[in-house]
Design a protein around this motif. Sequence first.
Motif, mmCIF file in Angstrom:
data_model
loop_
_atom_site.group_PDB
_atom_site.id
_atom_site.type_symbol
_atom_site.label_atom_id
_atom_site.label_comp_id
_atom_site.label_asym_id
_atom_site.label_seq_id
_atom_site.Cartn_x
_atom_site.Cartn_y
_atom_site.Cartn_z
ATOM 1 N N UNK A 196 10.824 1.379 -9.464
ATOM 2 C CA UNK A 196 12.263 1.522 -9.711
ATOM 3 C C UNK A 196 12.649 2.957 -10.025
ATOM 4 N N UNK A 197 11.710 3.748 -10.487
ATOM 5 C CA UNK A 197 11.996 5.141 -10.830
ATOM 6 C C UNK A 197 11.889 6.081 -9.629
ATOM 7 N N UNK A 198 11.297 5.604 -8.552
ATOM 8 C CA UNK A 198 10.989 6.504 -7.436
ATOM 9 C C UNK A 198 11.650 6.127 -6.112
ATOM 10 N N UNK B 261 7.730 -2.974 11.815
ATOM 11 C CA UNK B 261 8.047 -4.056 12.747
ATOM 12 C C UNK B 261 8.102 -3.582 14.195
ATOM 13 N N UNK B 262 7.923 -2.287 14.416
ATOM 14 C CA UNK B 262 7.961 -1.737 15.773
ATOM 15 C C UNK B 262 6.540 -1.487 16.262
ATOM 16 N N UNK B 263 6.100 -2.221 17.298
ATOM 17 C CA UNK B 263 4.737 -2.018 17.822
ATOM 18 C C UNK B 263 4.502 -0.562 18.220
ATOM 19 N N UNK B 264 3.346 -0.026 17.787
ATOM 20 C CA UNK B 264 2.985 1.339 18.158
ATOM 21 C C UNK B 264 3.642 2.408 17.317
ATOM 22 N N UNK B 265 4.404 2.019 16.294
ATOM 23 C CA UNK B 265 5.092 3.021 15.476
ATOM 24 C C UNK B 265 4.173 3.548 14.384
ATOM 25 N N UNK B 266 4.599 4.633 13.771
ATOM 26 C CA UNK B 266 3.822 5.304 12.734
ATOM 27 C C UNK B 266 4.399 4.947 11.374
ATOM 28 N N UNK B 267 3.559 4.521 10.462
ATOM 29 C CA UNK B 267 4.030 4.116 9.143
ATOM 30 C C UNK B 267 3.983 5.295 8.186
ATOM 31 N N UNK B 268 5.120 5.669 7.677
ATOM 32 C CA UNK B 268 5.171 6.649 6.607
ATOM 33 C C UNK B 268 6.501 6.466 5.887
ATOM 34 N N UNK B 269 6.675 7.169 4.819
ATOM 35 C CA UNK B 269 7.928 7.089 4.070
ATOM 36 C C UNK B 269 7.955 8.167 3.019
ATOM 37 N N UNK B 270 8.989 8.144 2.217
ATOM 38 C CA UNK B 270 9.086 9.106 1.126
ATOM 39 C C UNK B 270 9.835 8.469 -0.035
ATOM 40 N N UNK B 271 9.701 9.062 -1.194
ATOM 41 C CA UNK B 271 10.412 8.614 -2.384
ATOM 42 C C UNK B 271 11.341 9.739 -2.834
ATOM 43 N N UNK B 272 12.089 9.479 -3.902
ATOM 44 C CA UNK B 272 12.968 10.521 -4.428
ATOM 45 C C UNK B 272 12.143 11.723 -4.869
ATOM 46 N N UNK C 234 0.836 -1.207 0.000
ATOM 47 C CA UNK C 234 0.000 0.000 0.000
ATOM 48 C C UNK C 234 0.869 1.255 0.000
ATOM 49 N N UNK C 235 1.898 1.261 0.843
ATOM 50 C CA UNK C 235 2.775 2.431 0.935
ATOM 51 C C UNK C 235 3.536 2.657 -0.355
ATOM 52 N N UNK C 236 4.128 1.598 -0.903
ATOM 53 C CA UNK C 236 4.941 1.730 -2.114
ATOM 54 C C UNK C 236 4.097 2.216 -3.290
ATOM 55 N N UNK C 237 2.931 1.612 -3.471
ATOM 56 C CA UNK C 237 2.040 2.041 -4.550
ATOM 57 C C UNK C 237 1.652 3.508 -4.391
ATOM 58 N N UNK C 238 1.317 3.893 -3.169
ATOM 59 C CA UNK C 238 0.855 5.256 -2.912
ATOM 60 C C UNK C 238 1.962 6.280 -3.120
ATOM 61 N N UNK C 239 3.179 5.942 -2.708
ATOM 62 C CA UNK C 239 4.314 6.839 -2.931
ATOM 63 C C UNK C 239 4.584 7.022 -4.421
ATOM 64 N N UNK C 240 4.485 5.931 -5.174
ATOM 65 C CA UNK C 240 4.747 6.010 -6.618
ATOM 66 C C UNK C 240 3.699 6.870 -7.325
ATOM 67 N N UNK C 241 2.436 6.708 -6.941
ATOM 68 C CA UNK C 241 1.379 7.538 -7.535
ATOM 69 C C UNK C 241 1.599 9.003 -7.158
#
Length: 230
Positions: free
Chosen positions: A52-54, A69-80, A17-24
């Motif tokens: 692969x482009x992002x 993998x960390x209980x209670x952590x917040x899921x987010x990220x970023x791409x290039x 879900x995260x990877x797809x959303x970041x790419x879009x």
Amino acid sequence: MLSGNIDFAQILMQYFCLLFSLCVHEAAHAAMANYCGDPSARLLGRMTIDPRKHIDPMGTVILPLIMMMMPGSYLFGWAKPVPFNPHNLKNFKRDPVLIALAGPASNVLIALTSAILLRVLLLLVVNEVGIPNPDIFIKLLGGMIIINIVLALFNLIPLPPLDGHHVLYYFLPQSGKEMLGKIGPFGIIIAILVLAPLLQTPMMYCFIFFLKIGAQGLVDIPQLLQIMFS
């Protein structure tokens, strides 16, 4: 997104879900930049949802997987970041704002689409149409909704390098723009440690809003949440 006990199937689903959303998100920036007159991102192959482009090794791979993998952590990220050349834009002042807003807008659109698909799925389930393992699809669509809410709201924080700073920059006088530029190297740290926690309540309200679009009149929200996070 909140993580519970380590469940590798759940981690894989969340990461998809995260990877797809970041790419879009990044492809939307590139498409808007191209529409506004700058083909730089398109020529670099960024107007695509091909991961692969992002991918940014830290923001797209290492950090999200550790956080899931960390209980209670917040899921987010970023791409290039998607580059654009302001000298190519049709409107030097307005177009950076449009390019910046295209990313969060794409995340809102994914969340809305996921809510509509959730409603279709629940209608089929309620009417006893044979759907194999509907809980898996409910978890997937729930993940899409909440991850895209997180990405949209987090990226609207008006600090560089986040998308929101381009919107704020548009309205600032020159002195304000210079001050915002000085914050630049520390912007992401401030956003993560100070401002992101303040967004938890708005994120939850937005999540419930989209769940109501998908489930109201079909399934109780608490029951749906239990399925999504079990």
